[in-house]
Write an enzyme that holds these catalytic residues in place. Structure first.
Site, PDB file in Angstrom:
ATOM      1  N   GLU A  69       0.814  -1.221   0.000  1.00 20.29           N
ATOM      2  CA  GLU A  69       0.000   0.000   0.000  1.00 20.29           C
ATOM      3  C   GLU A  69       0.844   1.267   0.000  1.00 20.29           C
ATOM      4  OE1 GLU A  69      -3.412   0.348   2.456  1.00 20.29           O
ATOM      5  OE2 GLU A  69      -4.211  -1.617   1.920  1.00 20.29           O
ATOM      6  N   HIS A 116      -1.679  -1.203  10.486  1.00 22.70           N
ATOM      7  CA  HIS A 116      -1.168  -2.574  10.542  1.00 22.70           C
ATOM      8  C   HIS A 116       0.058  -2.629  11.447  1.00 22.70           C
ATOM      9  CE1 HIS A 116      -3.243  -4.653   7.009  1.00 22.70           C
ATOM     10  NE2 HIS A 116      -3.704  -3.421   6.966  1.00 22.70           N
TER      11      HIS A 116
END
Length: 648
Positions: free
Chosen positions: A355, A632
């Site tokens: 990402e 995350h």
């Protein structure tokens, strides 16, 4: 294979692409800012809680028409730029390779291992950074993508480049080695205002050396680490008697400073990405870690520094260390060490990121990481309709950094994306790296695969198809790049690792199809016992986005302590969603089972490696150093590659 350092094969195409993007960018930037103004994060909501309502309405009334007017004015230029930009993507290369020519770190590393002796350890880390355009990133409750990219790069670089530490233990009752994890430091930034060590079990490490108190009187004369400067090795002496008391009261100033550094201010006052690089309260700060180590060494040697340094909180009684060691002790059924760490592992070799969609953020991240990694691949993926079934507005988001030379690269785009995921060229990046050479000049290589699977939770079949493609592509890549044969073994394969965000966990009943995929018969997951069954120490890697800026988790050290408790994991980790009505996460902690959703994986294989070589996990950690910067938890794994009897 020739690695491409520019996205286009000639300067003419590069100039046309720059022109097209210059026409598109104003419209892109204005649209992003306009949408972002309507998606506040929880941090911004807390900041605005005390503002008068009329002030917010006034700002909205003033800026919304301005953004709209400028956006409409930029649309014709963006349309012309798009007509030029889109066909150019057919000639664009699927990645950009960057290497620092003035660094010779990779060549020096290759000379360290000849495939003989006790073996060699390699450290891998994977992380999902959510570096999307700002408006899209806010959907995950993170913002300011450009600033986050710079801060993330600084923290990774500072964590991985920490100096080596030698810890000597003086105790009349304990002569054993006090073990600490490969990513641990003696940190003065405890959340409770006191110093603490973060020990765990260890067998062999390249970043921390430990000696018992027989060697505490002085280092061995032939130790190469001792001939270097403090930049390369530091010594921390842990002294005291069993049952002794902690040092006398800490200096009030330093205690208050530590409390400030760990988020002791008002709730939601300052997120982590607003801390400066030199802020001693940031675990990503090189000055903080290095200053504490210098003080520790000065105190241990009994020279220099504050006269009261010997009573400072950096010197621990053995009893404190033993209590921490008991808390972090290796699981009795486990053959390797595991922990929740506030730092990225020292001497990190390979970094796989997902990402990193925003190209400007990728460039900032690259510039920061080049301070440690010599070889970097970024802007990986395809745009427009090239090689995929649907139009791609974003690249794959994959990003790779290495200390070792990259020999070959291949990228493939998954053709079966659906919904919003189809707008990005999610795929798999395959790399072949050289990690050494034998005395017979045979190359020692390793294979690394980085991927990001389909995200929509209900599309298990799509993810399984992508896992099938991943295995097929990897087999083809290994076959096409191998220069070895049974009769002429020119290369020796040391490891084969797959890492990335797979977007399914090993506990959810909705993910049973992925849990039973054949990938897990060829590759080992250190956190997994079997389909649907995790090891007791494994925790989820997906954070609950609503709590990203809470005071309890707003610093790496605080987040580490919270995740060490079951109650903290229930509060701040994301758990599998249930289809049953009223079974939400908040307020119903009794329904939560397991330790959260672990969707970021690190897998390794023992198949297809050099004959008689052995690969085993040495250490595994969940990292909290990016708290407040992404939703995350990064994951790190250190592999030990041991040569067989023939090579030894």
């Amino acid at each position: 294979m020739v690695l491409h350092t520019t996205p286009f094969p000639n300067s003419c195409l590069s100039a046309l692409h720059a022109l097209s993007w210059a026409l598109i960018f104003p419209c892109y930037w204005l649209l992003d800012r306009f949408l972002a103004s309507f998606i506040p994060t929880t941090y911004e909501k807390r900041q605005r809680a005390d503002d008068p309502c009329y002030l917010q309405l006034l700002c909205t009334a003033l800026f919304t028409p301005v953004y709209l007017a400028l956006l409409v004015a930029s649309l014709p230029f963006a349309f012309l730029g798009f007509l030029l930009w889109s066909p150019l993507q057919s000639a664009r290369r699927p990645y950009i390779y960057s290497r620092l020519e003035d660094k010779a770190g990779g060549a020096a590393l290759l000379a360290e291992w000849k495939g003989t002796g006790t073996g060699k350890s390699f450290c891998f880390t994977t992380a999902n950074l959510c570096l999307l355009p700002n408006s899209l990133a806010r959907l995950n409750n993170v913002f300011n993508t450009q600033a986050r990219a710079k801060e993330i790069g600084q923290r990774i670089r500072n964590g991985a480049s920490r100096p080596q530490i030698k810890i000597y233990i003086d105790s009349p009752t304990n002569t054993s080695i006090s073990a600490a994890s490969f990513s641990s430091l003696v940190s003065p930034q405890g959340g409770d205002g006191t110093a603490r060590a973060v020990p765990g079990s260890i067998r062999r490490t390249a970043s921390v050396e430990y000696k018992s108190d027989e060697a505490a009187n002085g280092p061995a004369s032939g130790d190469p680490a001792d001939s270097g400067s403090l930049e390369d090795a530091c010594i921390v002496r842990i002294g005291g008697e069993e049952g002794g008391q902690l040092p006398d009261t800490d200096d009030p100033a330093s205690g208050s400073h530590a409390r400030k550094a760990t988020g002791g201010g008002p709730k939601g006052q300052t997120p982590n990405h607003s801390q400066r690089d030199g802020d001693s309260g940031s675990l990503g700060s090189p000055s903080a870690s290095r200053e504490s180590l210098v003080k520790s060494r000065a105190a241990a040697d009994g020279s220099g520094g504050d006269p009261g340094a010997t009573n400072s909180k950096l010197l621990y009684k053995t009893s404190v260390v033993k209590k921490a060691a008991a808390r972090k002790r290796r699981h009795p059924d486990e053959a390797f060490d595991h922990e929740i760490s506030a730092f990225f592992p020292a001497n990190l070799d390979f970094l796989c990121l997902q990402e990193v969609f925003d190209k400007r953020a990728a460039a900032k991240l690259k510039d920061q990481l080049h301070g440690y990694f010599e070889y970097i691949l970024y802007d990986v993926g395809v745009y427009s309709c090239r090689g995929c079934c649907s139009f791609k507005f974003l690249n794959s988001g994959l990003f790779f950094a290495s200390r070792y030379p990259i020999l070959d690269v291949a990228y493939h785009c998954y053709p079966n994306g659906r919904g919003f995921d189809a707008l990005a060229s999610k795929g798999a990046l395959f790399l072949k790296v050289q990690v050494g050479s034998t005395p017979q000049d045979q190359r020692i290589v390793g294979y690394i695969s980085c991927t990001h699977l389909h995200a929509l939770p209900e599309d298990s079949a799509i993810r399984c198809e992508q896992l099938d493609l991943l295995q097929d592509w990897l087999a083809d890549f290994r076959k096409s790049t191998s220069s070895s044969s049974t009769a002429n073994p020119e290369e020796l394969v040391a490891f084969d690792v797959i890492c990335g965000d797979l977007n399914f966990d090993n506990c959810s009943s909705d993910d049973k199809l992925e849990q039973q995929h054949s990938l897990f018969t060829h590759y080992k997951d250190p956190c997994r016992l079997g389909p649907g069954e995790e090891k007791s120490w494994a925790i989820g890697t997906l954070l609950d986005t609503d709590g990203l800026y809470d005071e309890d988790v707003c610093t790496p050290d605080n987040l580490q302590k919270v995740l060490e408790s079951e109650e903290g994991r229930r509060e701040y980790l994301a758990f599998p969603t249930s289809k049953s009505p009223g079974a939400g996460q908040k307020g119903r902690k009794d329904l939560l089972k397991g330790n959260g959703r672990r969707i970021d994986y690190m897998l390794f294989s023992e198949e297809g490696l050099c004959l008689d070589w052995k690969v085993e996990v040495e250490e595994f950690s969940f990292i909290t150093q990016l708290s407040g910067l992404t939703d995350h938890l990064p994951v790190a794994m250190r592999l030990m590659v041991s040569a067989g009897e023939e090579e030894a």
